[in-house]
Each structure stands twice: as C-alpha cells, then as structure tokens.
Motif scaffolding. Structure first.
Motif, PDB file in Angstrom:
ATOM      1  N   ILE A  88     -14.315 -35.510  14.877  1.00  0.00           N
ATOM      2  CA  ILE A  88     -15.725 -36.128  14.693  1.00  0.00           C
ATOM      3  C   ILE A  88     -16.465 -35.130  14.447  1.00  0.00           C
ATOM      4  O   ILE A  88     -17.054 -34.305  15.281  1.00  0.00           O
ATOM      5  N   PHE A  89     -17.043 -34.915  13.234  1.00  0.00           N
ATOM      6  CA  PHE A  89     -18.094 -33.825  12.802  1.00  0.00           C
ATOM      7  C   PHE A  89     -19.585 -34.399  12.862  1.00  0.00           C
ATOM      8  O   PHE A  89     -19.731 -35.665  12.526  1.00  0.00           O
ATOM      9  N   GLN A  90     -20.261 -33.443  12.943  1.00  0.00           N
ATOM     10  CA  GLN A  90     -21.846 -33.769  13.090  1.00  0.00           C
ATOM     11  C   GLN A  90     -22.193 -34.340  11.557  1.00  0.00           C
ATOM     12  O   GLN A  90     -22.867 -35.019  11.437  1.00  0.00           O
ATOM     13  N   ASN A 103     -11.043 -42.851   2.863  1.00  0.00           N
ATOM     14  CA  ASN A 103     -11.448 -41.682   3.868  1.00  0.00           C
ATOM     15  C   ASN A 103     -10.567 -41.832   5.000  1.00  0.00           C
ATOM     16  O   ASN A 103     -10.229 -41.164   5.660  1.00  0.00           O
ATOM     17  N   VAL A 104     -10.692 -43.064   5.548  1.00  0.00           N
ATOM     18  CA  VAL A 104      -9.922 -43.267   6.993  1.00  0.00           C
ATOM     19  C   VAL A 104      -8.385 -43.116   6.701  1.00  0.00           C
ATOM     20  O   VAL A 104      -7.863 -42.572   7.836  1.00  0.00           O
ATOM     21  N   GLU A 105      -7.904 -43.634   5.690  1.00  0.00           N
ATOM     22  CA  GLU A 105      -6.633 -43.354   5.521  1.00  0.00           C
ATOM     23  C   GLU A 105      -6.035 -41.885   5.324  1.00  0.00           C
ATOM     24  O   GLU A 105      -4.846 -41.623   5.718  1.00  0.00           O
ATOM     25  N   VAL A 129     -14.875 -50.444  14.683  1.00  0.00           N
ATOM     26  CA  VAL A 129     -16.295 -49.682  14.480  1.00  0.00           C
ATOM     27  C   VAL A 129     -17.364 -50.561  13.833  1.00  0.00           C
ATOM     28  O   VAL A 129     -18.373 -49.799  13.472  1.00  0.00           O
ATOM     29  N   GLY A 130     -17.078 -51.738  13.502  1.00  0.00           N
ATOM     30  CA  GLY A 130     -18.289 -52.617  13.067  1.00  0.00           C
ATOM     31  C   GLY A 130     -18.334 -52.446  11.721  1.00  0.00           C
ATOM     32  O   GLY A 130     -19.285 -52.785  11.210  1.00  0.00           O
ATOM     33  N   ALA A 153     -13.506 -43.759  12.852  1.00  0.00           N
ATOM     34  CA  ALA A 153     -12.233 -44.557  12.462  1.00  0.00           C
ATOM     35  C   ALA A 153     -11.151 -43.707  12.010  1.00  0.00           C
ATOM     36  O   ALA A 153     -10.180 -43.475  12.499  1.00  0.00           O
ATOM     37  N   ARG A 154     -11.562 -42.788  11.200  1.00  0.00           N
ATOM     38  CA  ARG A 154     -10.663 -41.551  10.546  1.00  0.00           C
ATOM     39  C   ARG A 154     -10.017 -40.783  11.667  1.00  0.00           C
ATOM     40  O   ARG A 154      -8.655 -40.662  11.428  1.00  0.00           O
ATOM     41  N   SER A 155     -10.910 -40.279  12.543  1.00  0.00           N
ATOM     42  CA  SER A 155     -10.320 -39.543  13.854  1.00  0.00           C
ATOM     43  C   SER A 155      -9.428 -40.200  14.581  1.00  0.00           C
ATOM     44  O   SER A 155      -8.296 -39.714  15.215  1.00  0.00           O
TER      45      SER A 155
END
Length: 236
Positions: A88-90, A103-105, A129-130, A153-155
């Motif tokens: 997870i990036f800033q 992106n999540v996939e 994550v809503g 979610a992607r992570s």
C-alpha cells in the motif's frame, strides 16, 4: 510471519561507505499489525525496501513465511513477492487508464487467474473497503481516500502473507486518515492479515499493536500494546 535477523546495510557514495542500518533484529507474528516508526533519515525506508525484497542487505537475513528471501535469486524473489507480499503506497500508485475493478484485479493478471475469478475476488474486496458500486469508475473520479481504499483492496487480492503499507495516510486529511486506519484495523482483525505500517507520524503508530522505532539506523524499542485504540466505527 516476519523475522529480521542482524540486518545491517550501507550505501557507497564515491569512495566512502555510509552505514544506514545497524544490526536490526525483530519478529512480527502472524496477524499482527505493527508500526515501523522513524523520522526522515532514520533508515525506515531502507529497511522497508529490504523487508519487501526490493533490495538485498549487506548483512543479515529476512524470513517471510519461513523463507529467507535474502537467499533467493531475482526470478525466485519476484515470484515470491507476487505471491506473499502486498503493498500500500502513500501516493496510491493506481493506473489511471484502468477502472477501479481492473486496478484491484491487476496482481492476479500476472498470476494468470481467469477473468471471472479475478473480477469476483475484486468485487468482494471492494465491498469490504466500502467501494461497492464504484468498480467501473476510474481513479480520477475518486477522492484521495477512495483511491487509497482501492490500493488497500489491490494489496489484499493475492492473499499475501504480509502487507507493507508505506505512509498509507501521508496524503490524507485527518478525518480520512482515521477512516483508512479503521479500515486497516478492521481488515487485520477479520482477515488475520499481517500489516507492517511504515510511518513518521506518532499518531498513526499509536494505533498499532506494537511500535518498532528507528533512530539513525538503530532499532531503539519495540513497544507492545494489548489492544489497538483505533475505533472501527469508520470501517465499512
């Protein structure tokens, strides 16, 4: 889940070596949520890159899921990262031309998972994550907090052994920061996922179960907390 043994590291500038980490040792258990706290120049970014397998330490060993990643070659290490490590990036690091769901996939694309299963898993995580109902939007249509939820979610989509969150609330206002921290805590408790949250903010570190503090390349404490004080009320 994560064991750091006698990690030391130096960088060469010209003909001189500068030591940035000094014999770092600690262990993170399965399902823990811990902070790696330090100011600029403390060595936390270097340690993060080493633990994530993005750099090799000059000395020591790093074990993730009982695998010494220091001993892995580049190809094996890349494969290990894809399966066992989430980020997870800033700055979110979303691909603007892809939808939220795409992106999540994306990490599963590199694992040759079928499109149907990829989308199913992504939609489930977006709900957690809503972000249900926003799967076909693009990152530019989302707020910063919503973009970070996509990143979270992607992570998680590869079901990694450990997630490294690098200043995950650094670009957010205080209200959104609290919402994101609540989501991370909620996911940590419900999924039993191990989180290493790298931060320079004491307010963020105080939410974690333990704090590993770095100063000038030295580990100066590992503070244990029985319960995290984060409220989960803001979590979906």
């Amino acid at each position: 889940m994560l064991r750091v043994e006698n990690i030391s590291h130096s960088f060469k500038t010209g003909n001189e070596w500068t030591k940035v980490l000094h014999s770092i040792n600690f262990t993170v258990n399965q399902g823990e949520m811990v902070a790696l706290l330090g100011s600029s120049g403390s060595g936390k970014s270097t340690l993060l890159n080493l633990m994530a397998g993005l750099m090799k330490p000059l000395e020591g060993h790093i074990y993730i899921a009982d695998q010494d990643i220091v001993k892995l070659g580049e190809n094996k290490l890349a494969e290990f990262r894809r399966k066992h490590i989430g980020f997870i990036f800033q700055a979110y690091e979303l691909i603007t031309s892809l939808t939220v769901c795409e992106n999540v996939e994306l990490p599963l694309v590199f694992q040759s998972v079928s499109p149907r299963i990829r989308r199913q898993k992504a939609l489930q995580l977006l709900e957690q994550v809503g972000l249900q109902g926003k799967e076909d939007m693009f990152p530019s249509q989302l707020s910063g907090g919503q973009q970070q939820r996509v990143s979270i979610a992607r992570s998680l989509i590869t079901e990694p052994s450990v997630i490294f969150a690098d200043e995950p609330t650094g670009n957010l206002d205080s209200k959104t920061e609290e919402e994101i921290l609540a989501i991370l805590l909620h996911l940590n408790k419900t999924l039993k996922t191990t989180f290493i949250v790298v931060t320079h903010e004491h307010e963020v570190a105080d939410r974690m179960q333990r704090i590993f503090s770095l100063r000038d390349g030295y580990l100066i404490n590992g503070d244990f907390r029985e319960e995290s004080p984060v409220s989960e009320e803001a979590a979906p």
